[in-house]
Scaffold this motif. Structure first.
Motif, PDB file in Angstrom:
ATOM      1  N   ALA A 195       0.736  -1.144  -0.029  1.00  0.00           N
ATOM      2  CA  ALA A 195      -0.088   0.021   0.082  1.00  0.00           C
ATOM      3  C   ALA A 195       0.719   1.292   0.001  1.00  0.00           C
ATOM      4  N   GLU A 196       2.032   1.428   0.778  1.00  0.00           N
ATOM      5  CA  GLU A 196       2.637   2.470   0.808  1.00  0.00           C
ATOM      6  C   GLU A 196       3.503   2.636  -0.565  1.00  0.00           C
ATOM      7  N   ARG A 197       3.898   1.583  -1.249  1.00  0.00           N
ATOM      8  CA  ARG A 197       4.724   1.713  -2.553  1.00  0.00           C
ATOM      9  C   ARG A 197       3.368   2.265  -3.421  1.00  0.00           C
ATOM     10  N   MET A 198       2.272   1.786  -3.347  1.00  0.00           N
ATOM     11  CA  MET A 198       1.229   2.409  -4.253  1.00  0.00           C
ATOM     12  C   MET A 198       0.903   3.760  -3.908  1.00  0.00           C
ATOM     13  N   ASN A 199       0.983   4.067  -2.704  1.00  0.00           N
ATOM     14  CA  ASN A 199       0.846   5.372  -2.415  1.00  0.00           C
ATOM     15  C   ASN A 199       2.098   6.502  -3.044  1.00  0.00           C
ATOM     16  N   ASP A 200       3.140   5.833  -2.832  1.00  0.00           N
ATOM     17  CA  ASP A 200       4.261   6.684  -3.197  1.00  0.00           C
ATOM     18  C   ASP A 200       4.226   6.854  -4.825  1.00  0.00           C
ATOM     19  N   ALA A 201       3.565   5.876  -5.712  1.00  0.00           N
ATOM     20  CA  ALA A 201       3.272   6.147  -7.052  1.00  0.00           C
ATOM     21  C   ALA A 201       2.210   6.993  -7.443  1.00  0.00           C
ATOM     22  N   VAL A 202       1.288   7.148  -6.655  1.00  0.00           N
ATOM     23  CA  VAL A 202       0.258   8.231  -6.628  1.00  0.00           C
ATOM     24  C   VAL A 202       0.912   9.424  -6.352  1.00  0.00           C
ATOM     25  N   ARG A 203       1.653   9.505  -5.273  1.00  0.00           N
ATOM     26  CA  ARG A 203       2.350  11.025  -5.050  1.00  0.00           C
ATOM     27  C   ARG A 203       3.026  11.374  -5.938  1.00  0.00           C
ATOM     28  N   ALA A 204       3.711  10.503  -6.774  1.00  0.00           N
ATOM     29  CA  ALA A 204       4.738  10.891  -7.900  1.00  0.00           C
ATOM     30  C   ALA A 204       3.960  11.508  -9.116  1.00  0.00           C
ATOM     31  N   VAL A 205       2.651  11.357  -9.373  1.00  0.00           N
ATOM     32  CA  VAL A 205       1.822  11.783 -10.300  1.00  0.00           C
ATOM     33  C   VAL A 205       1.844  13.269 -10.046  1.00  0.00           C
ATOM     34  N   ARG A 206       1.371  13.779  -9.002  1.00  0.00           N
ATOM     35  CA  ARG A 206       1.200  15.259  -8.844  1.00  0.00           C
ATOM     36  C   ARG A 206       1.047  15.683  -7.469  1.00  0.00           C
ATOM     37  N   GLY A 207       1.841  14.860  -6.503  1.00  0.00           N
ATOM     38  CA  GLY A 207       1.688  15.066  -5.126  1.00  0.00           C
ATOM     39  C   GLY A 207       0.752  14.946  -4.205  1.00  0.00           C
ATOM     40  N   VAL A 208      -0.330  14.245  -4.570  1.00  0.00           N
ATOM     41  CA  VAL A 208      -1.406  14.005  -3.914  1.00  0.00           C
ATOM     42  C   VAL A 208      -1.150  12.763  -2.973  1.00  0.00           C
ATOM     43  N   ASP A 209      -1.411  12.747  -1.600  1.00  0.00           N
ATOM     44  CA  ASP A 209      -1.357  11.766  -0.856  1.00  0.00           C
ATOM     45  C   ASP A 209      -2.391  11.092  -0.413  1.00  0.00           C
ATOM     46  N   TYR A 210      -2.712   9.728  -0.860  1.00  0.00           N
ATOM     47  CA  TYR A 210      -3.649   8.880  -0.558  1.00  0.00           C
ATOM     48  C   TYR A 210      -3.519   8.432   0.807  1.00  0.00           C
ATOM     49  N   VAL A 211      -4.141   8.506   1.646  1.00  0.00           N
ATOM     50  CA  VAL A 211      -4.026   7.979   2.961  1.00  0.00           C
ATOM     51  C   VAL A 211      -4.096   6.372   3.008  1.00  0.00           C
ATOM     52  N   VAL A 212      -2.989   5.788   3.685  1.00  0.00           N
ATOM     53  CA  VAL A 212      -2.802   4.173   3.798  1.00  0.00           C
ATOM     54  C   VAL A 212      -3.500   3.941   5.096  1.00  0.00           C
ATOM     55  N   GLU A 213      -4.476   3.129   5.025  1.00  0.00           N
ATOM     56  CA  GLU A 213      -5.301   2.849   6.407  1.00  0.00           C
ATOM     57  C   GLU A 213      -6.159   1.987   6.025  1.00  0.00           C
ATOM     58  N   ALA A 214      -6.498   1.010   7.028  1.00  0.00           N
ATOM     59  CA  ALA A 214      -7.364  -0.275   6.943  1.00  0.00           C
ATOM     60  C   ALA A 214      -8.691   0.166   6.382  1.00  0.00           C
TER      61      ALA A 214
ATOM     62  N   LEU B 262       1.585  -1.898  -7.789  1.00  0.00           N
ATOM     63  CA  LEU B 262       0.934  -2.950  -7.360  1.00  0.00           C
ATOM     64  C   LEU B 262       1.614  -4.312  -8.152  1.00  0.00           C
ATOM     65  N   ALA B 263       1.345  -4.141  -9.118  1.00  0.00           N
ATOM     66  CA  ALA B 263       1.582  -5.161 -10.132  1.00  0.00           C
ATOM     67  C   ALA B 263       3.198  -5.494 -10.223  1.00  0.00           C
ATOM     68  N   LEU B 264       4.049  -4.458 -10.311  1.00  0.00           N
ATOM     69  CA  LEU B 264       5.353  -4.378 -10.193  1.00  0.00           C
ATOM     70  C   LEU B 264       6.118  -5.141  -8.887  1.00  0.00           C
ATOM     71  N   ASN B 265       5.319  -4.778  -7.863  1.00  0.00           N
ATOM     72  CA  ASN B 265       5.921  -4.973  -6.385  1.00  0.00           C
ATOM     73  C   ASN B 265       5.398  -6.293  -5.914  1.00  0.00           C
ATOM     74  N   ALA B 266       4.094  -6.658  -6.269  1.00  0.00           N
ATOM     75  CA  ALA B 266       3.413  -7.885  -5.782  1.00  0.00           C
ATOM     76  C   ALA B 266       4.283  -9.174  -5.595  1.00  0.00           C
ATOM     77  N   PRO B 267       4.835  -9.409  -6.753  1.00  0.00           N
ATOM     78  CA  PRO B 267       5.618 -10.788  -6.869  1.00  0.00           C
ATOM     79  C   PRO B 267       6.784 -10.713  -5.850  1.00  0.00           C
ATOM     80  N   GLU B 268       7.616  -9.591  -5.921  1.00  0.00           N
ATOM     81  CA  GLU B 268       8.773  -9.597  -4.945  1.00  0.00           C
ATOM     82  C   GLU B 268       8.307  -9.664  -3.336  1.00  0.00           C
ATOM     83  N   MET B 269       7.326  -8.924  -3.102  1.00  0.00           N
ATOM     84  CA  MET B 269       6.665  -8.885  -1.734  1.00  0.00           C
ATOM     85  C   MET B 269       5.991 -10.192  -1.053  1.00  0.00           C
TER      86      MET B 269
END
Length: 109
Positions: free
Chosen positions: A17-36, A96-103
């Motif tokens: 989720a944090e890696r996904m949020n990092d990717a979101v933030r890289a688009v235009r600086g928006v931070d999606y909150v990572v929470e349950a 998610l697709a790029l990091n899921a296999p590694e995780m």
């Protein structure tokens, strides 16, 4: 209060989720909150709950970690804003697709 999830699965879910949020933030600086997901509003028995819990009762079923992505800040944004939200969510899904296999199984060779 919380959902049942073993520590190892929780660590994987949060790191992805944090890696996904990092990717979101890289688009235009928006931070999606990572929470349950239960932090948004009370739910139970949702499709991500079902997909995750199957392997607890049937060891032959795969372990699936599901995500609920709440995006944007209005339900029906203007098209120009919707395009940006699409870019953000697409970046998250690609991460998610790029990091899921590694995780989940270690690095893919």
């Amino acid at each position: 209060m919380g959902e049942f999830i073993p520590d190892g699965d929780l660590k994987t879910a949060v790191e992805l989720a944090e890696r996904m949020n990092d990717a979101v933030r890289a688009v235009r600086g928006v931070d999606y909150v990572v929470e349950a997901a239960y932090g948004l509003y009370p739910t139970s028995g949702t499709s991500d709950d079902y997909a995750y819990s199957r392997h607890h009762t049937d060891p032959a079923a795969g372990n699936v970690i599901g995500y609920t992505i709440e995006c944007g800040d209005t339900f029906q944004p203007a098209f120009s804003e919707a395009e940006q939200v699409i870019r953000e969510v697409s970046a998250a899904l690609l991460a998610l697709a790029l990091n899921a296999p590694e995780m989940s199984h270690g690095p893919v060779e």
